[in-house]
Write a protein that holds these residues in place. Sequence first.
Motif, short mmCIF file in Angstrom:
data_model
loop_
_atom_site.label_atom_id
_atom_site.label_comp_id
_atom_site.label_asym_id
_atom_site.label_seq_id
_atom_site.Cartn_x
_atom_site.Cartn_y
_atom_site.Cartn_z
N GLN A 197 0.83 -1.21 0.00
CA GLN A 197 0.00 0.00 0.00
C GLN A 197 0.86 1.26 0.00
O GLN A 197 0.55 2.25 -0.69
CB GLN A 197 -0.93 -0.01 1.22
N ALA A 198 1.96 1.23 0.75
CA ALA A 198 2.85 2.39 0.81
C ALA A 198 3.45 2.66 -0.57
O ALA A 198 3.51 3.82 -1.03
CB ALA A 198 3.95 2.16 1.84
N LEU A 199 3.92 1.62 -1.23
CA LEU A 199 4.52 1.80 -2.55
C LEU A 199 3.50 2.30 -3.57
O LEU A 199 3.80 3.15 -4.40
CB LEU A 199 5.15 0.48 -3.02
N ARG A 200 2.28 1.79 -3.49
CA ARG A 200 1.23 2.26 -4.40
C ARG A 200 0.89 3.72 -4.12
O ARG A 200 0.73 4.52 -5.05
CB ARG A 200 -0.01 1.39 -4.24
N LEU A 201 0.80 4.07 -2.86
CA LEU A 201 0.50 5.45 -2.49
C LEU A 201 1.55 6.40 -3.04
O LEU A 201 1.22 7.46 -3.61
CB LEU A 201 0.42 5.56 -0.96
N LEU A 202 2.80 6.06 -2.92
CA LEU A 202 3.88 6.91 -3.42
C LEU A 202 3.87 6.98 -4.94
O LEU A 202 4.17 8.03 -5.52
CB LEU A 202 5.23 6.40 -2.90
N ARG A 203 3.53 5.88 -5.58
CA ARG A 203 3.41 5.91 -7.04
C ARG A 203 2.28 6.83 -7.45
O ARG A 203 2.38 7.57 -8.44
CB ARG A 203 3.17 4.51 -7.59
N ASP A 204 1.17 6.78 -6.72
CA ASP A 204 0.04 7.66 -7.03
C ASP A 204 0.43 9.14 -6.91
O ASP A 204 -0.12 9.99 -7.60
CB ASP A 204 -1.14 7.37 -6.11
N LEU A 205 1.38 9.43 -6.04
CA LEU A 205 1.84 10.81 -5.86
C LEU A 205 2.74 11.27 -7.00
O LEU A 205 3.02 12.46 -7.12
CB LEU A 205 2.59 10.95 -4.53
N GLY A 206 3.23 10.33 -7.80
CA GLY A 206 4.06 10.69 -8.94
C GLY A 206 5.50 11.00 -8.61
O GLY A 206 6.17 11.73 -9.36
N VAL A 207 6.04 10.43 -7.50
CA VAL A 207 7.45 10.68 -7.17
C VAL A 207 8.34 10.03 -8.22
O VAL A 207 7.97 9.04 -8.85
CB VAL A 207 7.80 10.14 -5.76
N ARG A 208 9.52 10.58 -8.40
CA ARG A 208 10.43 10.07 -9.42
C ARG A 208 11.22 8.86 -8.95
O ARG A 208 11.70 8.07 -9.76
CB ARG A 208 11.42 11.17 -9.84
N ARG A 209 11.37 8.71 -7.66
CA ARG A 209 12.25 7.66 -7.13
C ARG A 209 11.64 7.09 -5.86
O ARG A 209 11.16 7.82 -4.99
CB ARG A 209 13.62 8.26 -6.84
N LEU A 210 11.64 5.76 -5.75
CA LEU A 210 11.14 5.08 -4.56
C LEU A 210 12.32 4.51 -3.79
O LEU A 210 13.14 3.79 -4.35
CB LEU A 210 10.19 3.95 -4.95
N GLU A 211 12.39 4.83 -2.51
CA GLU A 211 13.49 4.33 -1.68
C GLU A 211 12.96 3.76 -0.38
O GLU A 211 12.02 4.29 0.22
CB GLU A 211 14.48 5.46 -1.36
N GLU A 212 13.59 2.68 0.05
CA GLU A 212 13.29 2.11 1.36
C GLU A 212 14.39 2.53 2.32
O GLU A 212 15.58 2.39 2.02
CB GLU A 212 13.22 0.59 1.28
N LEU A 213 14.00 3.08 3.45
CA LEU A 213 14.95 3.53 4.45
C LEU A 213 15.17 2.41 5.46
O LEU A 213 14.21 1.90 6.04
CB LEU A 213 14.45 4.79 5.14
N VAL A 214 16.41 2.06 5.66
CA VAL A 214 16.76 0.99 6.60
C VAL A 214 17.53 1.60 7.76
O VAL A 214 18.71 1.93 7.63
CB VAL A 214 17.59 -0.11 5.91
N PRO A 215 16.88 1.81 8.90
CA PRO A 215 17.54 2.50 10.01
C PRO A 215 18.48 1.60 10.79
O PRO A 215 18.27 0.40 10.92
CB PRO A 215 16.36 2.94 10.90
N GLU A 216 19.51 2.21 11.30
CA GLU A 216 20.49 1.55 12.17
C GLU A 216 20.80 2.56 13.24
O GLU A 216 21.72 3.36 13.13
CB GLU A 216 21.73 1.20 11.35
#
Length: 695
Positions: free
Chosen positions: A139-158
């Motif tokens: 759902q998160a990835l679809r939502l961001l695609r609907d927003l039209g962002v140019r790049r999708l990134e997953e943040l991996v915290p440490e």
Amino acid sequence: MNGSGPDEPGQLGPQHPGPVPPPTSAAPVGPAAAQPQPLVPRTDGPEPLPQPVGPGSTGPVFNQSGEKGVQAYNYNLYLHGDYVARNEVPPTDPELRAAADDRFVPPRNAEQWKAAHEAAAESGVVVLNAPAGTGRRTQALRLLRDLGVRRLEELVPEWSKVSTGPLPKDGGCGFVLDLSSPSGAFEDRFADRLAAHGRELRAMDSCLVVLTTPDDWDGKLADGTAGFTVWPESPDARPLVRAELRARGASDRVNWLDEAALKAVWSGNPPVGEVRRLADLVAKAANRDELAEKVGEFTNWPTVVDGLLQKGEAAGPDAVLAIRATVWAGALLDGARRSSVLRAGDMLQERLGRERSPIQVLSDATGASRLRAAGLESDGERVHHATRNPGLAMAILRNLCTEFPNQQDEIRGWAVAVVSDRNIPEADARIAARTLRNLAVERRDRAVLDALAEAPPSRRPLTVETFTEAAGDPEIGRYLQARLLQWVSNSRTDENKVDMAIELCGGAWGQRHPLLALTRLNKAAGRKERELGTEQVRRAFRNLVTARPEEVRTALRQWLKDPKVWSDPKLERQVLASFLAVISSDEGADLVLAEARDPAARALVVKAWQGLLTLEDGEEPGLDQLRRWSDRFEQHDAHRDAVQALFVDVLAPRGYRAFFDRVLIDGSGAVNPFWRETLRRTGESVEPSEETGAP
């Protein structure tokens, strides 16, 4: 750290990482043997070192936003463990594919899905608060695609504390950050700062989607983010199965979804994770006749399981418990020896408080009758649940988890006790451990892994193996990564867990993820609660030096050159303990000796030796390594000169000459010729050596 040039056989260098040859080799060592080579971080492993990203660059992003850029990432990664890695979501990502127009099915509570879009547009940040397994990431990835962002990134915290500080702020990006079971406490006013961060992102046409669960997002945190939090549910099961079948190339099975066998499934509307399992089972069914069997497997054979658990009701609660305990033990140990299953059943009864005198034990049903009553089939000495019902053992355990939710701590404790029991053969204990692993991955039940971490040292190889396998699941892998950092950082952690973390970091998991492993090993090595330079820590570092020498070299250099290390006693102890662990193996000694050929790195190596010798509990281990190195290289003409030259730099300054008294005389009372020669060379080179100075 740097090594020798590529034209020198047997020497450490960027193009052929490996140990300096054994003393039989004639390969030269020393400043004259090679010119320093530029550091070329290894990027062919599963976790490449961070690379600068600029216009026109492609591929994954591994950096940290902030003034220091990539350098800050490297320092934090190796030393502190506080950073956020940025991984571009590739087009091949399964959940990104599931978010495509022809596959995506929105949450069944449409108003929350609409609210998510509104929050993204207005706030630049959205919190998807839902249980694991409901499809939040898709759902998160679809939502961001609907927003039209140019790049999708997953943040991996440490990080040791959840903070907005290291979160990136780039334009045109859609970020996904999973804060389910966060690895640290939240910073003060995190909700306010998250809202402010979202406003900055919105101004840059970017957006952050945070994934969390109701258990992890409550109190002030939930109140402070209420304006941009939504609670999406799973999509309706039937259209999702239809879409999944088409994606699997099984469109011919879509009309099977009208079969009566599936009617109860649609009314139950299972969550996303279960629906995809159903789609896989339907796609594998050979024909409509086999569909009913597949549906039975999916629904966990409710009639069969209920029938097993109701046996013995007429004889009273004790008989019911005895049979149920055997049913559950057989599911945990499916395919194990009958004696192990019977013992596990008895252990569960005892754990649940059923006390039996010797007379009662001998009056109970025999083992053979208990196994028959539990529906277990014998295959020689081994027993298993009915093969005519595929997946029945896991179905029984799923039923145990869902029907008795208030007894989960007892059940986990029993299962771990079975794994730990030395009276159960290791092969059978491995079956139980793998069953727990499968259950944890399938149900995203992290508490199962936490319970398994309590297994005693005698079963550590088995638990390390199980954790390593479980880490192959992305979500469980992220959780394990966070847990290991917590265990080695917290002074109150039981040392058994720290030992397991060390073995994981030095094993297959650490070799796949060397950057993460080195951060954790560094913290574990310097714990005040542990003796400096334990064999376990040395072995873990040796494994990493052998498998991933470039990463170890880079980590050592970054640790030793950071000014914070030498001003913070805690960090200094960690780094010097790690240095000790590296130099304690032949492979690590070769790496450090080769590193000392680079003048810049040589100063760091000298400082590390001197720091170790003057550390409160480092003098004796440091002297032991001086003696070990001298014994190893004394008769090695090619490397003896280089080692003596290094020790001249270490011991020549006045503050360190006293250490010669501790190594000059050997165990027989004679003067050691290696150290006599080194002392003589010190007298010849006192002046240049004093330039090194004491730390």
